[in-house]
Scaffold this motif. Structure first.
Motif, PDB file in Angstrom:
ATOM      1  N   THR A 120      -2.100   9.433 -29.233  1.00  0.00           N
ATOM      2  CA  THR A 120      -2.093   9.713 -27.564  1.00  0.00           C
ATOM      3  C   THR A 120      -1.170  10.846 -27.262  1.00  0.00           C
ATOM      4  OG1 THR A 120      -1.658   8.724 -25.509  1.00  0.00           O
ATOM      5  CG2 THR A 120       0.144   8.367 -27.193  1.00  0.00           C
ATOM      6  N   ARG A 121      -1.346  11.347 -26.191  1.00  0.00           N
ATOM      7  CA  ARG A 121      -0.308  12.401 -25.821  1.00  0.00           C
ATOM      8  C   ARG A 121       0.961  12.198 -25.333  1.00  0.00           C
ATOM      9  NH1 ARG A 121       0.094  13.597 -20.179  1.00  0.00           N
ATOM     10  NH2 ARG A 121      -1.460  12.345 -18.946  1.00  0.00           N
ATOM     11  N   ALA A 122       1.960  12.797 -25.476  1.00  0.00           N
ATOM     12  CA  ALA A 122       3.461  12.549 -25.066  1.00  0.00           C
ATOM     13  C   ALA A 122       3.561  12.459 -23.640  1.00  0.00           C
ATOM     14  CB  ALA A 122       4.305  13.592 -25.653  1.00  0.00           C
ATOM     15  N   PRO A 123       4.658  11.570 -23.305  1.00  0.00           N
ATOM     16  CA  PRO A 123       4.974  11.647 -21.837  1.00  0.00           C
ATOM     17  C   PRO A 123       5.215  13.026 -21.365  1.00  0.00           C
ATOM     18  CG  PRO A 123       6.775  10.756 -23.323  1.00  0.00           C
ATOM     19  CD  PRO A 123       5.519  10.806 -23.993  1.00  0.00           C
ATOM     20  N   ASP A 124       5.178  13.049 -19.798  1.00  0.00           N
ATOM     21  CA  ASP A 124       5.313  14.287 -19.324  1.00  0.00           C
ATOM     22  C   ASP A 124       6.889  14.400 -18.886  1.00  0.00           C
ATOM     23  OD1 ASP A 124       2.622  15.387 -19.149  1.00  0.00           O
ATOM     24  OD2 ASP A 124       2.252  13.666 -18.045  1.00  0.00           O
TER      25      ASP A 124
ATOM     26  N   ARG B  86       1.629   7.814 -13.182  1.00  0.00           N
ATOM     27  CA  ARG B  86       1.340   7.772 -11.572  1.00  0.00           C
ATOM     28  C   ARG B  86       0.741   9.082 -11.376  1.00  0.00           C
ATOM     29  NH1 ARG B  86       5.632   8.840  -6.716  1.00  0.00           N
ATOM     30  NH2 ARG B  86       3.798   9.419  -5.054  1.00  0.00           N
ATOM     31  N   ARG B  87      -0.680   9.190 -11.129  1.00  0.00           N
ATOM     32  CA  ARG B  87      -1.526  10.038 -10.869  1.00  0.00           C
ATOM     33  C   ARG B  87      -1.724  11.200 -12.091  1.00  0.00           C
ATOM     34  NH1 ARG B  87       0.707  11.995  -4.763  1.00  0.00           N
ATOM     35  NH2 ARG B  87       0.129  10.277  -3.507  1.00  0.00           N
ATOM     36  N   GLY B  88      -1.815  10.336 -13.261  1.00  0.00           N
ATOM     37  CA  GLY B  88      -1.880  11.189 -14.603  1.00  0.00           C
ATOM     38  C   GLY B  88      -0.564  11.720 -15.143  1.00  0.00           C
ATOM     39  N   VAL B  89       0.549  11.615 -14.294  1.00  0.00           N
ATOM     40  CA  VAL B  89       1.800  12.048 -14.946  1.00  0.00           C
ATOM     41  C   VAL B  89       2.424  10.821 -15.834  1.00  0.00           C
ATOM     42  CG1 VAL B  89       4.037  12.832 -14.441  1.00  0.00           C
ATOM     43  CG2 VAL B  89       2.366  13.764 -12.899  1.00  0.00           C
ATOM     44  N   ARG B  90       2.640  11.059 -16.984  1.00  0.00           N
ATOM     45  CA  ARG B  90       3.197   9.975 -17.602  1.00  0.00           C
ATOM     46  C   ARG B  90       4.910  10.112 -17.738  1.00  0.00           C
ATOM     47  NH1 ARG B  90      -0.362   9.501 -23.077  1.00  0.00           N
ATOM     48  NH2 ARG B  90      -2.236   8.540 -21.948  1.00  0.00           N
ATOM     49  N   TYR B  91       5.680   8.915 -17.682  1.00  0.00           N
ATOM     50  CA  TYR B  91       6.900   8.623 -17.668  1.00  0.00           C
ATOM     51  C   TYR B  91       7.227   7.714 -18.752  1.00  0.00           C
ATOM     52  CZ  TYR B  91       6.563  10.550 -12.670  1.00  0.00           C
ATOM     53  OH  TYR B  91       6.207  11.476 -11.824  1.00  0.00           O
TER      54      TYR B  91
ATOM     55  N   ILE C 171       0.910  -1.150  -0.034  1.00  0.00           N
ATOM     56  CA  ILE C 171       0.135   0.084  -0.042  1.00  0.00           C
ATOM     57  C   ILE C 171       0.920   1.026  -0.071  1.00  0.00           C
ATOM     58  CG2 ILE C 171      -1.552   1.475   1.539  1.00  0.00           C
ATOM     59  CD1 ILE C 171      -2.924  -1.270   2.180  1.00  0.00           C
ATOM     60  N   PHE C 172       2.062   1.161   0.713  1.00  0.00           N
ATOM     61  CA  PHE C 172       2.837   2.325   0.940  1.00  0.00           C
ATOM     62  C   PHE C 172       3.921   2.437  -0.314  1.00  0.00           C
ATOM     63  CE2 PHE C 172       1.352   1.526   5.130  1.00  0.00           C
ATOM     64  CZ  PHE C 172       0.461   2.815   5.400  1.00  0.00           C
ATOM     65  N   ALA C 173       4.172   1.222  -1.176  1.00  0.00           N
ATOM     66  CA  ALA C 173       4.951   1.396  -2.259  1.00  0.00           C
ATOM     67  C   ALA C 173       4.623   2.026  -3.452  1.00  0.00           C
ATOM     68  CB  ALA C 173       5.375  -0.171  -2.655  1.00  0.00           C
ATOM     69  N   ARG C 174       5.338   2.936  -3.802  1.00  0.00           N
ATOM     70  CA  ARG C 174       5.321   3.809  -5.009  1.00  0.00           C
ATOM     71  C   ARG C 174       6.344   3.965  -5.928  1.00  0.00           C
ATOM     72  NH1 ARG C 174       2.231   5.743  -0.741  1.00  0.00           N
ATOM     73  NH2 ARG C 174       0.256   6.639  -1.086  1.00  0.00           N
ATOM     74  N   PRO C 175       6.110   3.598  -7.253  1.00  0.00           N
ATOM     75  CA  PRO C 175       6.989   3.770  -8.332  1.00  0.00           C
ATOM     76  C   PRO C 175       7.489   5.073  -8.226  1.00  0.00           C
ATOM     77  CG  PRO C 175       5.015   3.684  -9.455  1.00  0.00           C
ATOM     78  CD  PRO C 175       4.513   3.358  -7.893  1.00  0.00           C
ATOM     79  N   GLU C 176       8.798   5.282  -8.166  1.00  0.00           N
ATOM     80  CA  GLU C 176       9.333   6.525  -8.487  1.00  0.00           C
ATOM     81  C   GLU C 176      10.322   6.496  -9.642  1.00  0.00           C
ATOM     82  OE1 GLU C 176       8.861   9.053  -6.698  1.00  0.00           O
ATOM     83  OE2 GLU C 176       7.783   8.177  -4.981  1.00  0.00           O
TER      84      GLU C 176
ATOM     85  N   THR D 227      -1.285   1.475 -19.455  1.00  0.00           N
ATOM     86  CA  THR D 227      -0.538   2.122 -18.402  1.00  0.00           C
ATOM     87  C   THR D 227      -1.660   2.772 -17.290  1.00  0.00           C
ATOM     88  OG1 THR D 227      -0.127   4.112 -19.496  1.00  0.00           O
ATOM     89  CG2 THR D 227       1.358   2.327 -19.801  1.00  0.00           C
ATOM     90  N   GLN D 228      -2.946   2.716 -17.772  1.00  0.00           N
ATOM     91  CA  GLN D 228      -3.777   3.279 -16.954  1.00  0.00           C
ATOM     92  C   GLN D 228      -3.947   2.749 -15.489  1.00  0.00           C
ATOM     93  OE1 GLN D 228      -7.464   3.470 -19.286  1.00  0.00           O
ATOM     94  NE2 GLN D 228      -6.641   5.127 -20.516  1.00  0.00           N
ATOM     95  N   LEU D 229      -3.850   1.479 -15.489  1.00  0.00           N
ATOM     96  CA  LEU D 229      -3.886   0.770 -14.175  1.00  0.00           C
ATOM     97  C   LEU D 229      -2.581   0.358 -13.698  1.00  0.00           C
ATOM     98  CD1 LEU D 229      -6.839  -1.551 -14.918  1.00  0.00           C
ATOM     99  CD2 LEU D 229      -6.916   0.577 -13.734  1.00  0.00           C
ATOM    100  N   SER D 230      -1.553   1.075 -13.903  1.00  0.00           N
ATOM    101  CA  SER D 230      -0.204   0.836 -13.654  1.00  0.00           C
ATOM    102  C   SER D 230       0.034   1.042 -12.279  1.00  0.00           C
ATOM    103  CB  SER D 230       0.974   1.717 -14.407  1.00  0.00           C
ATOM    104  OG  SER D 230       0.756   2.959 -14.195  1.00  0.00           O
TER     105      SER D 230
END
Length: 469
Positions: free
Chosen positions: A94-98, A113-118, A62-67, A150-153
């Protein structure tokens, strides 16, 4: 349908864990209330053994987050790269990554992650592929965005962590492991469909030829990168110096011997790639064959080196990625600083193999063992039982050739009968007092591959000053 089934199975995994832990705990409490302490204790042990790992793993996940990792490639400092990314994103619909990052490893990936594309792009791919091939890799990854893969990543990232942690701790009945494997089977099938979709985008955006060439070349570039790190970057680490790392890999790849080796590896790796129902990617050979059936526009391949898109990457960025530090130095300056220690380490590895196998630790002993046809005694049994006899022998030939060549170099350098020089085609060249250049690997290779060649190789070694033969 399979995506929904995979999500249901993910949820079911944790429902199963909670049900097991909760149900067995309830039984344990009931047994305690009726005075059956021993029965209650056993039920409590089962509850902890079966449900505990998954519950604990869930809390941690739950506390793990991709960085994001690696070196950020900003738009203002890498406009050429971003121009291609924006163009390919438009083709992929599609739109480009951020955020685009340069990372270690011969791979590329996308996530959200939270709408930000990597988008993470491996340094070896940038250095080892052409611009056209790199465009195919980028288009493939952007295709995952366009396909909604990647929407459910974020959720699946945590779920996979929880599964891995649970299975690693589930050592009692294996029930959770069995469920996790079943989930992996369903998820892998869905993932393979995602890869096929992304391959179609790559062909449409970059052209069939570039897409096929990129797929075939990624594996060999990864092998080359691993060898470059082991054989060359290790010299920088040992010396505590920082050479031009990206330029070094380009020199490695451009050496005629390496060019030939990489071309040969393309077909070898594709043909020998193992398959499993748990694989998230179809085999390269199947993907290349599927691309041949796709309609492709006549897109000319941009043959420029991929690294030309990253002119803003500093030497410090590459050194940070590879964890190399120290004052700047040329590659040639590294050789006298750490080359003798490198060949000595490999020579000691050969002596150790000789002692363990009981064929003897001296050069004379090793040559005698090769003359008796005892090559495989030096290397022992392979760890991978799936290898064929031919593959085992080839691996043994490559290993012993490298170690024996270094043992020869170690003796001559230690005796001041030769000095080491850099060789992008085989690590070192031995420069003899008369100015002659000797390539140790090429010198000893015939004896390793063919027992009948040992006497002739022994004579050649004696002629350049190797003692005790």
């Amino acid at each position: 349908m399979r995506a929904a089934l995979a999500l249901v199975m993910l949820a079911g995994f944790f429902v199963l864990a909670v049900a097991l832990a909760g149900g067995l705990t309830a039984i344990a409490i009931w047994r305690f209330t009726i005075g059956d302490v021993e029965g209650g204790a056993w039920m409590l042990v089962l509850a902890v053994a079966l449900g505990g790992p998954a519950l604990w793993a869930t809390v941690r996940a739950i506390f793990a987050r991709p960085e994001p990792s690696g070196f950020p490639l900003a738009r203002d400092t890498h406009p050429d790269l971003w121009r291609h990314v924006d163009e390919l994103a438009g083709i992929a619909g599609t739109r480009a990554p951020d955020d685009v990052r340069l990372v270690d490893g011969a791979n590329a990936s996308v996530w959200e992650r939270r709408g930000v594309r990597y988008l993470e792009l491996g340094l070896p791919l940038v250095a080892g592929l052409s611009v056209g091939e790199l465009r195919s890799v980028l288009a493939h990854e952007l295709g995952h965005y366009g396909g909604g893969h990647t929407q459910l990543s974020s959720m699946t990232y945590r779920a996979k962590i929880a599964l891995q942690l649970s299975v690693s701790q589930d050592r009692v009945f294996g029930l959770l492991s069995a469920w996790a494997h079943l989930y992996a089977l369903v998820a892998a099938s869905e993932s393979r469909d995602h890869e096929r979709f992304a391959d179609e985008v790559a062909v449409a955006a970059a052209g069939r030829d570039a897409a096929q060439r990129a797929l075939l070349r990624i594996g060999p570039v990864g092998e080359a990168w691993a060898d470059y790190l082991t054989s060359y970057v290790s010299l920088a680490v040992m010396a505590g110096r920082t050479p031009p790392l990206l330029e070094g890999f380009r020199c490695y790849l451009n050496h005629p011997r390496r060019v030939h080796e990489l071309r040969r590896l393309e077909s070898v790796l594709a043909e020998l790639e193992p398959t499993s129902v748990f694989d998230s990617h179809p085999p390269i050979r199947d993907r290349v064959a599927a691309m041949a059936l796709l309609t492709s526009s006549d897109v000319p391949i941009d043959e420029r080196p991929g690294w030309t898109l990253l002119t803003g990457v500093s030497a410090e960025a590459a050194s940070r990625l590879l964890d190399v530090s120290g004052p700047s130095a040329t590659w040639e300056e590294l050789v006298p600083l750490s080359g003798p220690a490198q060949v000595r380490r490999y020579a000691e590895a050969l002596r150790h193999a000789g002692r363990v196998s009981k064929v003897g630790s001296s050069l004379s002993d090793v040559l005698a063992a090769l003359e008796r046809g005892e090559l495989l005694k030096l290397t022992g049994r392979p760890v991978d039982a799936s290898l064929t006899d031919e593959q085992v022998r080839e691996a043994a030939v490559d290993t012993v050739t490298e170690l024996l060549g270094c043992a020869v170099a170690d003796q001559l350098v230690t005796a001041n009968r030769a000095v080491l020089e850099l060789n992008w085609g085989g690590l070192f060249v031995l420069r003899l007092p008369d100015g002659a250049a000797v390539y140790p690997d090429d010198l000893v290779a015939p004896a390793v591959r063919d027992a009948n060649q040992v006497p002739e190789v022994r004579v050649r070694l004696q002629a350049i000053g190797v003692d005790g033969l």
